[in-house]
Design a protein around this motif. Sequence first.
Motif, PDB file in Angstrom:
ATOM      1  N   ARG A 122      37.984  24.305  54.972  1.00 21.64           N
ATOM      2  CA  ARG A 122      36.759  25.091  55.055  1.00 21.64           C
ATOM      3  C   ARG A 122      37.092  26.587  55.020  1.00 21.64           C
ATOM      4  N   VAL A 125      32.799  34.961  57.022  1.00 22.88           N
ATOM      5  CA  VAL A 125      31.387  34.757  56.681  1.00 22.88           C
ATOM      6  C   VAL A 125      30.553  35.878  57.293  1.00 22.88           C
ATOM      7  N   VAL A 141      28.841  37.959  54.470  1.00 18.91           N
ATOM      8  CA  VAL A 141      27.458  37.526  54.244  1.00 18.91           C
ATOM      9  C   VAL A 141      26.487  38.249  55.171  1.00 18.91           C
ATOM     10  N   PHE A 142      26.867  38.396  56.447  1.00 16.60           N
ATOM     11  CA  PHE A 142      25.951  39.099  57.338  1.00 16.60           C
ATOM     12  C   PHE A 142      25.882  40.593  57.021  1.00 16.60           C
ATOM     13  N   GLN A 173      25.573  41.548  53.967  1.00 14.14           N
ATOM     14  CA  GLN A 173      24.469  41.516  52.991  1.00 14.14           C
ATOM     15  C   GLN A 173      23.121  41.395  53.710  1.00 14.14           C
ATOM     16  N   VAL A 174      23.103  40.572  54.760  1.00 13.36           N
ATOM     17  CA  VAL A 174      21.863  40.423  55.536  1.00 13.36           C
ATOM     18  C   VAL A 174      21.451  41.775  56.114  1.00 13.36           C
ATOM     19  N   ALA A 220      20.459  44.423  53.362  1.00  9.48           N
ATOM     20  CA  ALA A 220      19.164  44.095  52.750  1.00  9.48           C
ATOM     21  C   ALA A 220      18.034  44.427  53.721  1.00  9.48           C
ATOM     22  N   THR A 237      17.882  39.711  47.807  1.00 11.59           N
ATOM     23  CA  THR A 237      19.241  39.826  48.352  1.00 11.59           C
ATOM     24  C   THR A 237      19.332  39.103  49.684  1.00 11.59           C
ATOM     25  N   LEU A 238      18.319  39.331  50.524  1.00  9.53           N
ATOM     26  CA  LEU A 238      18.290  38.659  51.824  1.00  9.53           C
ATOM     27  C   LEU A 238      18.218  37.146  51.630  1.00  9.53           C
ATOM     28  N   ALA A 246      21.577  35.745  50.619  1.00  9.00           N
ATOM     29  CA  ALA A 246      22.525  35.719  51.736  1.00  9.00           C
ATOM     30  C   ALA A 246      22.202  34.566  52.685  1.00  9.00           C
ATOM     31  N   LEU A 247      20.905  34.355  52.954  1.00 10.38           N
ATOM     32  CA  LEU A 247      20.520  33.247  53.846  1.00 10.38           C
ATOM     33  C   LEU A 247      20.889  31.904  53.211  1.00 10.38           C
ATOM     34  N   ALA A 293      23.354  31.419  51.148  1.00  6.71           N
ATOM     35  CA  ALA A 293      24.817  31.289  51.220  1.00  6.71           C
ATOM     36  C   ALA A 293      25.237  30.782  52.605  1.00  6.71           C
ATOM     37  N   LEU A 294      24.597  31.303  53.646  1.00  3.35           N
ATOM     38  CA  LEU A 294      24.917  30.843  55.008  1.00  3.35           C
ATOM     39  C   LEU A 294      24.630  29.357  55.151  1.00  3.35           C
ATOM     40  N   VAL A 331      24.585  27.040  52.739  1.00  2.81           N
ATOM     41  CA  VAL A 331      25.575  26.270  52.001  1.00  2.81           C
ATOM     42  C   VAL A 331      26.870  26.164  52.807  1.00  2.81           C
ATOM     43  N   VAL A 389      26.764  27.516  58.079  1.00  4.00           N
ATOM     44  CA  VAL A 389      26.741  28.433  59.210  1.00  4.00           C
ATOM     45  C   VAL A 389      25.336  28.514  59.777  1.00  4.00           C
ATOM     46  N   GLY A 390      24.373  28.635  58.867  1.00  2.84           N
ATOM     47  CA  GLY A 390      23.003  28.787  59.336  1.00  2.84           C
ATOM     48  C   GLY A 390      22.904  30.055  60.152  1.00  2.84           C
ATOM     49  N   ALA A 391      21.722  30.534  60.347  1.00  2.00           N
ATOM     50  CA  ALA A 391      21.532  31.712  61.179  1.00  2.00           C
ATOM     51  C   ALA A 391      20.350  31.390  62.061  1.00  2.00           C
TER      52      ALA A 391
END
Lengths: 205, 205
Positions: free
Chosen positions: A48, A180, A184-185, A187-188, A191, B124-125, B128-129, B131-132, B134, B137-139
């Motif tokens: 992973r 991650v 990725v965050f 980008q969060v 944005a 964009t947001l 990114a969400l 991607a999390l 996939v 991770v989830g948010a």
Amino acid sequence: MRMAELAERSGESVATIKYYRREGLLPPGEPTAPNQADYGQQHVDRLRLVRVLRDVADLPVAAIRTVLEAVDDPSRPIHEVVGAAHRALDPGQPEPDPEARAMADGVIARAGWQVADDAPARDTLARALAALDVLGVGATEAALDRYVTAADQVAAQEVAVTLDGAEEPSRDVLVTSVVVGTVVFEQVLTAMRRLAQEHHSAVRG
Amino acid sequence: MRMAELAERSGESVATIKYYRREGLLPPGEPTAPNQADYGQQHVDRLRLVRVLRDVADLPVAAIRTVLEAVDDPSRPIHEVVGAAHRALDPGQPEPDPEARAMADGVIARAGWQVADDAPARDTLARALAALDVLGVGATEAALDRYVTAADQVAAQEVAVTLDGAEEPSRDVLVTSVVVGTVVFEQVLTAMRRLAQEHHSAVRG
């Protein structure tokens, strides 16, 4: 578990897993018979992590190996491993001029942040401050301090969630979260900042 | 002022200024004699905006023209002009899947942000969400709300500084600030976040 189940649980093909074995990115399993081995949760976690370094961080195999070496070296404290991951995520860029770098170091010292001298974000910050200077915008101490406060609050929460989330997470799981989180965050957050800028301009405009 | 002084004050060469005139990026000066014109502060401001769009935002001439058209259209409120600048800064990317987009729209609605439907940061947001998701991770809502709070605080301050900084700033000056703010201060904020992450990992590690 056998190789087939490892492929199933990690979402990687058997061919990819064998390739990672040959490249030294995945440690061997426990041999159970000639040509057969037993794999555990640490192999799933490692696959992973490799996947995140490959797909999220877009790293080539050599850079992935560098991060894994830091993860696997028990003498390196976890914040050094985080630093190594950050360094891999931020490939070499031109050196900022010394004056800009001194300005960035000053901001970091004022923030009270303990950060390695060669952390690439020091140079990124220096280059951004130099760009503001060239543009004649400059950044007041008060303005920079507001960014320091925002960054500090976000990062403190992120680190707390990462470290407290699992009970004693393995270093693989931890570094997966860091990568991650960083990529990725980021980008969060950026944005959302643009959305909030548009909103506040509309409200006041 | 004459062309020579405009070049001096804007830091652009006479050849570049003439090129911008031909391309319609700079309005004509007040004619004073055949082959001679008088330029004002608005020309200095415009050249500065074009320079920022070119060097900071890395925009091609066609995209610069689109932003300037929005700036010059008095019927468009300033938040629409900010939106146009953001759109130019964020070139077309793949559409996020509808489920991710709905998730992003939900976050924005919960934040109470009024943002155009086609603001690129919405997508964009969403990406990114997705991607999390996939990455498994989830948010959590709580985590996303922390980013909303941080982004909202930063942006509210930024907009206030931009709008209150000068008395009645011209739209050129305003959009120059927005572009510099969006691009360069984004680098400041993300670099600081990485520094603060390393610091908080060190403190707790």
